[in-house]
Write a protein that holds these residues in place. Sequence first.
Motif, PDB file in Angstrom:
ATOM      1  N   LEU A 444       0.874  -0.964  -0.120  1.00 56.32           N
ATOM      2  CA  LEU A 444       0.232  -0.116  -0.311  1.00 56.32           C
ATOM      3  C   LEU A 444       0.787   1.372  -0.058  1.00 56.32           C
ATOM      4  CD1 LEU A 444      -2.999  -0.264   2.448  1.00 56.32           C
ATOM      5  CD2 LEU A 444      -2.520  -0.457  -0.125  1.00 56.32           C
ATOM      6  N   TYR A 445       1.807   0.967   0.908  1.00 57.23           N
ATOM      7  CA  TYR A 445       3.493   1.941   0.807  1.00 57.23           C
ATOM      8  C   TYR A 445       4.019   2.339  -0.853  1.00 57.23           C
ATOM      9  CZ  TYR A 445       7.499   4.445   1.500  1.00 57.23           C
ATOM     10  OH  TYR A 445       8.467   5.414   1.505  1.00 57.23           O
ATOM     11  N   ALA A 446       3.594   1.426  -1.333  1.00 54.24           N
ATOM     12  CA  ALA A 446       3.935   1.411  -2.910  1.00 54.24           C
ATOM     13  C   ALA A 446       3.019   2.148  -3.694  1.00 54.24           C
ATOM     14  CB  ALA A 446       4.206   0.144  -3.341  1.00 54.24           C
ATOM     15  N   GLU A 447       1.919   1.997  -3.406  1.00 60.08           N
ATOM     16  CA  GLU A 447       0.725   2.695  -4.759  1.00 60.08           C
ATOM     17  C   GLU A 447       0.973   4.073  -3.851  1.00 60.08           C
ATOM     18  OE1 GLU A 447      -3.226   0.669  -4.512  1.00 60.08           O
ATOM     19  OE2 GLU A 447      -2.925  -0.744  -3.281  1.00 60.08           O
ATOM     20  N   ARG A 448       0.991   5.019  -3.081  1.00 62.18           N
ATOM     21  CA  ARG A 448       1.338   5.784  -2.283  1.00 62.18           C
ATOM     22  C   ARG A 448       2.163   6.882  -3.126  1.00 62.18           C
ATOM     23  NH1 ARG A 448      -3.474   9.382  -1.750  1.00 62.18           N
ATOM     24  NH2 ARG A 448      -4.648   8.227   0.090  1.00 62.18           N
TER      25      ARG A 448
END
Length: 587
Positions: A444-448
């Motif tokens: 999820l961090y990677a999406e942001r």
Amino acid sequence: MTTATTPGTAGDPSSTPAATREPTAIDAVANAYVQTMARLQPLFATEVGIKGHDHELPDLSPAGHGARADATRAALRDVEAAAAAAPLDDVDRVTVAAMRERLGLDLEKHEAGDDLSDLNVIASPLQALRDVLDLMPTGTIEDWENVGARLNGLPGAMAGYVETLRAGIASGNVPAVRQVREGIDQARELAGDESFFTALVHGKEADAVLDESAACSLVRRDLELGATAAREAYATLADFLESELAPVARAEDAVGRERYARDSRYFLGAAVDLEETYRWGLEELARVVAEQEAVAREIAGPDATVADAVETLDADPARIVRGTDALRAWMQETSDAAVEALNGTQFDIPEALRTLECRIAPTQTGGIYYTPPSDDLSRPGRMWWSVPPGVTEFGTWREKTTVYHEGVPGHHLQFGQAAAQRGVLNDWRRLGCWVSGHGEGWALYAERLMEHLGYLDDPGDRLGMLDGQRMRAARVVFDLGVHLGLPAPAEWGGGTWDADKAWTFLKSNVNMPEGFIRFEYNRYLGWPGQAPSYKIGQRLWEEARDASKSAAEARGEEFDLKRFHSRALALGSVPLSVLTDELARQA
């Protein structure tokens, strides 16, 4: 040539790209434990690519669970003894902390009897015994012999599983009836004449390897017998669930505070204040909704709602792919482009990991998931899309962020960076330790991160990312609210959360077909603590990054985000409490 790492750089590829270290006593304990677990849990061996166990199945009886607990207890004793006997380097320090947390919690869960009620709609032995077949090699006759052995072994494995669930009945430790009913449906489907097992042994992959020779004829016969045995095993499980377990199953979905706190720690690798996290979940959901509404107005006009924007995007033929072949091709093209763009700029991706295979899964549950490469990289990392029956059109605006989540810079990069540390990290650190909050939180961090890097500047793609972020924030509220019996906001019915209020809440915050939402709903109710670990994990990752940035600025230094990512991912999958402690030490 062996290059020794220096203190403070162990496992940091940005400082020592080809670093290796001499294995220590701690490494020996960790490596031995992986081999023991591969022997006692052959599904794990197949998942991570440890050879020699693809024909085996685990003992799922109470005795089998006891044997695994004994091995874990012995490994923990050995870790403590090795840690007391010699100074620890940077890598050993992390290994000891992570093994204490993971192995200790495994024992805690076993001693609490969590094994005895292990049944849900997505991640229990019911699914695992089938799903492992997706990961098995099928390129040789020997590979298909292993498939046949596993299929023919399913009745024995299933008998052990039923024995464990019966022990749960005897002790009053039973799953919720909702999970049992869904399990019955899944087992009946796998027991059918035209089930997955029938398709597997008659499929193109088998035909490509097994010719008309006498030897292959014997393998084909074994596969036919195995498919029959597998269907019968699932029929037996379905009968047991329906006749014995369903009548005594728990009526309530909520697991309560004691079980939930244990499961939350298991999936996060950290203890969090559950009430504070619930309040944060409500705030985060409101923040994401406001952000989503602003983007919706960019897409469909100043008075547009999110629903208006979705309608606009779904009507745009340029944002639709039709058919699973086109879907797979789009996934592959999107993934390949991300790897090419990010390698050498934001991340250093080892050459062997610059390929990610995108596949359509043989199942039809609606999930999208990643399976890591085998340790020797002979099996590549793969992104799977399990397309529900009848679904033929796919909105790319929804799913570009999913490709980043499952691929690069998400799970594939995460696993790849750990695999690249083979000369530094022991087998347990690279293969045996998976923490959902760490892994899914990173994804999820990677999406942001991709949004911040400009790869989601298109408003439609950004709305798709926010759509996923909204669902993950809603899961925090749903999961903690229902399982802990917390107060529901007035807009969602007030009083105490229950499954009915949660259904209305979920439908209002998840922009997916109702069948998908229903599956997710049942998943959250039956797998407490797992779904919130994504968003809570993202929160802890972002807090760790911000703390490192603040520390650098306090020293008068410019914060190096690429170096932060390299250091963090080089640790491998660790409990989030260990991650934050180690990054604070390195900051």
